[in-house]
Design an enzyme around this catalytic site. Structure first.
Site, short mmCIF file in Angstrom:
data_model
loop_
_atom_site.label_atom_id
_atom_site.label_comp_id
_atom_site.label_asym_id
_atom_site.label_seq_id
_atom_site.Cartn_x
_atom_site.Cartn_y
_atom_site.Cartn_z
N GLU A 189 61.79 42.47 47.93
CA GLU A 189 61.01 43.65 47.52
C GLU A 189 61.04 44.77 48.53
O GLU A 189 61.19 45.92 48.16
CB GLU A 189 59.52 43.26 47.38
CG GLU A 189 59.15 42.58 46.13
CD GLU A 189 57.64 42.34 46.12
OE1 GLU A 189 56.98 42.90 45.26
OE2 GLU A 189 57.14 41.59 46.99
N HIS A 245 72.88 20.84 45.69
CA HIS A 245 73.33 20.83 44.29
C HIS A 245 73.90 22.18 43.87
O HIS A 245 73.97 22.46 42.68
CB HIS A 245 72.18 20.42 43.37
CG HIS A 245 71.68 19.04 43.64
ND1 HIS A 245 72.36 17.91 43.29
CD2 HIS A 245 70.57 18.62 44.31
CE1 HIS A 245 71.69 16.83 43.69
NE2 HIS A 245 70.60 17.24 44.32
N CYS A 251 52.20 54.12 36.61
CA CYS A 251 51.74 55.49 36.48
C CYS A 251 50.23 55.52 36.76
O CYS A 251 49.51 54.60 36.38
CB CYS A 251 51.96 56.10 35.10
SG CYS A 251 53.68 56.21 34.64
N LYS A 269 59.22 38.46 48.89
CA LYS A 269 58.76 39.50 49.83
C LYS A 269 59.95 40.20 50.47
O LYS A 269 59.98 41.41 50.59
CB LYS A 269 57.89 38.89 50.95
CG LYS A 269 56.49 38.48 50.63
CD LYS A 269 55.53 39.60 50.32
CE LYS A 269 55.53 39.95 48.87
NZ LYS A 269 54.60 39.32 47.99
N GLU A 278 58.05 32.73 47.35
CA GLU A 278 57.28 33.92 47.70
C GLU A 278 57.90 34.63 48.91
O GLU A 278 57.97 35.86 48.96
CB GLU A 278 55.81 33.52 47.97
CG GLU A 278 54.90 34.61 48.49
CD GLU A 278 54.73 35.81 47.54
OE1 GLU A 278 55.19 35.76 46.40
OE2 GLU A 278 54.14 36.81 47.99
N TRP A 309 55.78 56.37 37.21
CA TRP A 309 56.79 55.32 37.33
C TRP A 309 57.61 55.44 36.06
O TRP A 309 57.12 55.15 34.97
CB TRP A 309 56.11 53.95 37.43
CG TRP A 309 57.06 52.84 37.71
CD1 TRP A 309 57.55 52.45 38.92
CD2 TRP A 309 57.65 51.93 36.75
NE1 TRP A 309 58.40 51.39 38.78
CE2 TRP A 309 58.48 51.06 37.46
CE3 TRP A 309 57.56 51.80 35.37
CZ2 TRP A 309 59.21 50.04 36.84
CZ3 TRP A 309 58.29 50.79 34.74
CH2 TRP A 309 59.10 49.93 35.49
N LYS A 347 52.78 48.80 41.82
CA LYS A 347 51.92 47.64 42.08
C LYS A 347 51.34 47.06 40.80
O LYS A 347 51.24 45.86 40.65
CB LYS A 347 50.80 48.03 43.03
CG LYS A 347 50.01 46.81 43.46
CD LYS A 347 49.45 46.95 44.81
CE LYS A 347 48.80 45.67 45.26
NZ LYS A 347 49.79 44.67 45.68
N ARG A 357 50.84 52.85 42.00
CA ARG A 357 51.16 52.60 40.59
C ARG A 357 52.49 53.23 40.17
O ARG A 357 52.93 53.08 39.03
CB ARG A 357 50.05 53.14 39.69
CG ARG A 357 48.70 52.56 39.98
CD ARG A 357 47.65 53.20 39.11
NE ARG A 357 47.83 52.83 37.74
CZ ARG A 357 47.31 51.75 37.16
NH1 ARG A 357 46.56 50.95 37.87
NH2 ARG A 357 47.54 51.49 35.91
N ASN A 416 49.69 57.26 30.86
CA ASN A 416 50.14 56.00 31.47
C ASN A 416 50.33 55.00 30.32
O ASN A 416 49.36 54.71 29.62
CB ASN A 416 49.06 55.52 32.45
CG ASN A 416 49.22 54.07 32.87
OD1 ASN A 416 48.24 53.41 33.16
ND2 ASN A 416 50.42 53.57 32.90
N GLY A 417 51.56 54.54 30.14
CA GLY A 417 51.81 53.59 29.05
C GLY A 417 53.14 53.91 28.38
O GLY A 417 53.96 54.65 28.92
C1 F6R Z 1 54.87 41.10 44.53
C2 F6R Z 1 53.85 41.58 43.62
C3 F6R Z 1 54.05 41.36 42.16
C4 F6R Z 1 52.71 41.01 41.51
C5 F6R Z 1 52.85 40.92 39.99
C6 F6R Z 1 51.55 40.52 39.33
O1 F6R Z 1 54.57 41.39 45.85
O2 F6R Z 1 52.89 42.15 44.02
O3 F6R Z 1 55.01 40.38 41.91
O4 F6R Z 1 52.26 39.80 42.04
O5 F6R Z 1 53.26 42.15 39.49
O6 F6R Z 1 50.53 41.41 39.66
P1 F6R Z 1 49.01 41.07 39.45
O7 F6R Z 1 48.65 39.98 40.39
O8 F6R Z 1 48.28 42.32 39.73
O9 F6R Z 1 48.88 40.62 38.02
#
Ligand code: F6R
Length: 616
Positions: free
Chosen positions: A497, A513, A2, A494, A490, A75, A611, A27, A101-102
């Site tokens: 996501e 395995h 949010c 990606k 990773e 969000w 994010k 956000r 936000n929270g």
């Molecule tokens: C994936 C992604 C998330 C963040 C995670 C931690 O692409 O962006 O998995 O890496 O939410 O976020 P930060 O680094 O901001 O603590």
């Protein structure tokens, strides 16, 4: 999660709030809304489901001669994605308007209390409860509503609240004034010329001013166009510390790219350079960091490192584990921040804790840092967002200087973190057994990194073609060994996501395995096959996949992978092993990006994600 923006000043609040929300959309983007004063002293609320552009299409900001307003991009946590659940929320008596936000954890108890007092509700949210609670506490006071009485009502209400909040509040009886408060969720005050702003982060403010105050937990701020006051929970006034933002507003623009994710992938040559600039000590064959706040003696005494992070940052921690153990020979463990918080991890006395976070606001990481510091450990952060809560609360750290990362899927922040962790491995190694010659080789590697990243990016057109061929599979395996295992994780993250394709990362040899049962013509694998002592083993894994009709994309820096062994071969530039994970990451980012584009996904705002994860 949010985003909130508030404005008080002489300009029309509408466009300023909408522009601010656009910057904060990363956000959350389930719904958006604004509440602004009208010329007739009435507050108008507009809320729309979906992205900020839907809201923008439904308000006519230019018609609104409003100098004060609050806004929100959501969000969803409590209550579905509906217009009624969208913020800003309004109290039953139309006195209090609030963007939150929270999470208010005890909202059910508070709601029952308010219901028993005859207060009515229209939404399912915890935030409306807070709006009503403040209005209820305001109505309980006698006399005229003033700035002071609103402050008192807010404070009394927040004292009853369990949970987290960043808040922007307006009161219908106190025009031209905004109130803000925070606990656990970020809130920044922007100090402009004849105007003030509140926002969840600086990107929403930067277009208006570069002067900001980072608010602390339990602070309540009251702002008009000309002045602001900050008070703590005992009502004493705080002397504010004004900081200056050093990045330009246009850094957060698309600059001609179709998506922020692609722009940020292409920013990696400079992001990695910014990570090592000024930190290479050529004479001593090592790296140097100004902000660790540890003496040489203390560094030498570290006998264990614990890295704590979430998501992509956790993956970079895992790469860090391999690199630090390899070059510095210090045992490293990596924990999910959310796990660390709730278990009592046994730790040695001389454990150094490293938290990694792009945003510096991830609540699990923040709370893990607080827990480690409470126990007396020295915590350093690898953080991108300089003014963030994690950066302000730790004992020292290394800033990434990657510039704002807007795309929800992290790209340049990850490779920047890998660069820093590799330099940290060098630094720690040189305080122990790593030789000057080995140190100099690593320094040369860092210096060559921006050029090598640029060369790897030249593979984009070829990777786009591969992506088109592979976009319609439902499952993927990503395989890698040693420090490339977390890179495989990773890569899988990606793809999941942004394309919503199911993908899993595994250490290559683990495939047999269990996961090998998944291999068929319907489940392709992407294998990272570096030119090192594991190459032969990786070639065997590829054979095993092919024998089961699985298609294989091989990413390698070796010339010895026969083209006939792979369905697609991506050859990246050769590099020192300390930077190889960075180069191996780039084709994985590109393939996910182009697959998502091919499938028509919303690359920068994938479904269900936000994010900055500021709820537990
Ligand atoms: C994936 C992604 C998330 C963040 C995670 C931690 O692409 O962006 O998995 O890496 O939410 O976020 P930060 O680094 O901001 O603590």
């Amino acid at each position: 999660m949010c985003g909130i923006v508030g404005y008080v000043g002489h300009d029309n609040a509408g466009p300023i709030l909408i522009n601010g929300l656009k910057r904060l959309e990363y956000r959350g983007y389930d719904s958006a809304g604004i509440a602004v004063w009208q010329t007739d002293d009435d507050i108008r609320v507009t809320r729309e489901i979906g992205k900020v552009k839907n809201l923008a299409a439904n308000v006519s900001p230019e018609e609104e001669d409003a100098g004060t307003g609050i806004s929100h991009t959501r969000w969803a946590t409590h209550g579905g994605v509906t217009e009624l659940n969208a913020h800003p929320h309004r109290s039953w008596d139309k006195q209090i308007y609030l963007a939150h936000n929270g999470v208010i954890e005890n909202y059910e108890t508070l709601k029952s209390m308010l219901l028993s007092e005859g207060v009515t509700f229209y939404s399912e949210t915890d935030s409306e409860v807070l709006a009503n609670l403040i209005a209820f506490n305001l109505a309980s006071q006698r006399g005229k509503v003033t700035t002071k009485s609103v402050q008192k009502a807010i404070r009394a209400s927040l004292n009853l609240v369990e949970g987290t909040y960043g808040l922007a509040i307006m009161c219908a009886s106190v025009p031209g004034t905004l109130f803000g408060a925070r606990k656990g969720s970020p809130l920044i005050l922007g100090v402009g010329k004849h105007e003030m702003m509140l926002a969840s982060d600086a990107s929403a403010i930067r277009a208006r001013t570069s002067e900001v105050v980072y608010l602390d937990d339990n602070q309540l701020v009251t702002l008009t166009d000309e002045r602001f006051t900050i008070t703590t929970s005992d009502d004493s006034e705080v002397k504010p510390e004004i900081s200056t933002l050093h990045w330009r507003d246009d850094e957060a623009d698309l600059a001609g790219y179709e998506h922020y994710m692609l722009k940020e992938i292409y920013e990696q040559p400079s992001a990695v350079e910014n990570a090592f600039r000024g930190r290479l000590d050529i004479e001593e064959g090592t790296s140097k960091f100004g902000g660790l706040n540890l003496t040489r003696q203390q560094i030498r005494q570290i006998d264990r490192i614990l890295i704590v992070a979430c998501g992509t940052a956790w993956h970079s921690g895992l790469v860090g584990e391999y690199l630090i153990e390899k070059y510095a020979r210090i045992p490293v463990e990596v924990e999910y921040a959310s796990e660390f918080r709730y278990r009592n991890t046994p730790m040695e006395k001389n454990t150094l804790v490293i938290v990694i976070s792009q945003s510096g606001e991830t609540i699990d990481t923040l709370e893990a840092q607080r827990e480690a510091r409470r126990k007396g450990y020295h915590v350093i952060g690898i953080i991108n967002n300089v003014g963030s809560t994690i950066a302000r609360e730790n004992d020292g750290g290394i800033f990434q200087h990657s510039g704002p990362e807007i795309g929800v899927a992290s790209t340049k922040a990850f490779t920047s973190q890998l660069t820093i962790l590799s330099m940290l491995a060098l630094y720690l190694g040189r305080t122990r057994d790593l030789s000057y010659t080995d140190g100099c080789e690593m320094l040369d590697a860092f210096k060559s990194l921006p050029g090598l990243v640029s060369q790897t990016l030249e593979l984009a057109p070829a990777i786009e073609k591969i992506a088109k061929k592979f976009a319609h599979y439902d499952d993927f395996l990503f395989l890698g060994r040693l420090e490339l295992f977390p890179v495989a994780l990773e890569g899988a993250l990606k793809l999941k996501e942004i394309s919503y394709i199911h993908a899993e990362g595994y250490p290559s040899a683990e495939m047999k395995h269990g996961p090998i049962a998944l291999i068929s013509e319907k489940c392709p694998s992407l294998v990272l096959a570096p030119d090192d002592e594991t190459l032969r083993k990786n070639l065997s894994s590829i054979q095993e996949v092919r024998a089961r009709k699985g298609k294989v994309i091989v990413v390698t820096d070796s010339n010895e992978v026969p083209a006939s062994l792979a369905d697609e071969l991506v050859i990246i530039p050769k590099a020192h092993p300390c930077i190889r994970p960075i180069l191996m990451t780039i084709p994985l980012q590109l393939i996910s990006y182009y697959i998502a584009v091919e499938l028509g996904r919303d690359v920068d705002k994938p479904r269900n994600l936000a994010k900055s994860v500021t709820v537990e």
